[in-house]
Design a protein around this motif. Structure first.
Motif, PDB file in Angstrom:
ATOM      1  N   PRO A  69       0.820  -1.215   0.000  1.00  0.00           N
ATOM      2  CA  PRO A  69       0.000   0.000   0.000  1.00  0.00           C
ATOM      3  C   PRO A  69       0.851   1.261   0.000  1.00  0.00           C
TER       4      PRO A  69
ATOM      5  N   SER B 183      -5.527   2.997   1.867  1.00  0.00           N
ATOM      6  CA  SER B 183      -5.588   3.486   0.493  1.00  0.00           C
ATOM      7  C   SER B 183      -5.599   2.300  -0.463  1.00  0.00           C
ATOM      8  N   PRO B 184      -6.426   2.350  -1.516  1.00  0.00           N
ATOM      9  CA  PRO B 184      -6.430   1.244  -2.478  1.00  0.00           C
ATOM     10  C   PRO B 184      -5.233   1.281  -3.429  1.00  0.00           C
TER      11      PRO B 184
ATOM     12  N   ARG C 154      -1.504   1.012  -4.802  1.00  0.00           N
ATOM     13  CA  ARG C 154      -0.436   0.084  -4.428  1.00  0.00           C
ATOM     14  C   ARG C 154       0.840   0.377  -5.181  1.00  0.00           C
TER      15      ARG C 154
END
Length: 177
Positions: A44, A49-50, A52
């Protein structure tokens, strides 16, 4: 007259070549600047948070070494999150009881593991290391060095038995080839 070319494809998919018509697979490189290894380990970019990063294993380990899971949380929030996650993952800890016993690669018996523990060695110690450790420990508590000391005599016997267990196991391994 035009010659017709025959093919081995009779319309059934299994006679076609596997992946013959597919394009090359896309490989994502490590997001670390200058690294040319494949980036197969997502990490992450920030908590919750999505987004990456994609690192190779080496850089993922380096990234995770500095990762603080509780960053930005107060002490109370961190404690609450920890207790919640421990409660949710409690079954995993209980299931450890059913796993393989102890460390090592599984090639040593339980008695050998105990003997290595008595000598203060790692589970993957080789026999030369076992000999050295046994000699050093036995010299410290040998009855000739400490006459009349019952604790030293008992410790010497313990080290002797541990060495005998490991020596017999090593001989068995050599005999099996």
């Amino acid at each position: 007259m035009t010659r017709v070319r025959r093919s081995n494809d009779w319309g059934f998919p299994r006679w076609r070549g596997y992946e013959g018509a597919r394009e090359a697979a896309q490989v994502r490189l490590c997001d670390r600047h200058g690294c040319t290894e494949p980036g197969s380990c997502p990490a992450p970019k920030s908590p919750n948070s999505p987004e990456r990063w994609y690192f190779c294993q080496k850089h993922a380990a380096e990234y995770n070494a500095g990762w603080d899971y509780f960053a930005g949380l107060s002490a109370e929030e961190a404690a609450e999150r920890e207790t919640t996650e421990r409660a949710e993952a409690g079954g995993y800890k209980e299931s450890a009881h059913y796993g393989w016993a102890g460390s090592g690669d599984g090639s040593r018996s339980r008695d050998e593991m105990r003997a290595l523990e008595v000598l203060g060695l790692d589970p993957d110690a080789d026999f030369e290391t076992v000999k050295k450790a046994w000699r050093n420990k036995a010299k410290e508590v040998h009855p000739d060095v400490r006459p009349g000391d019952a604790d030293a005599a008992k410790a010497f016997q313990t080290f002797q038995v541990a060495y005998e267990v490991l020596r017999a196991a090593e001989e068995r391994r050599e005999w099996r080839g």
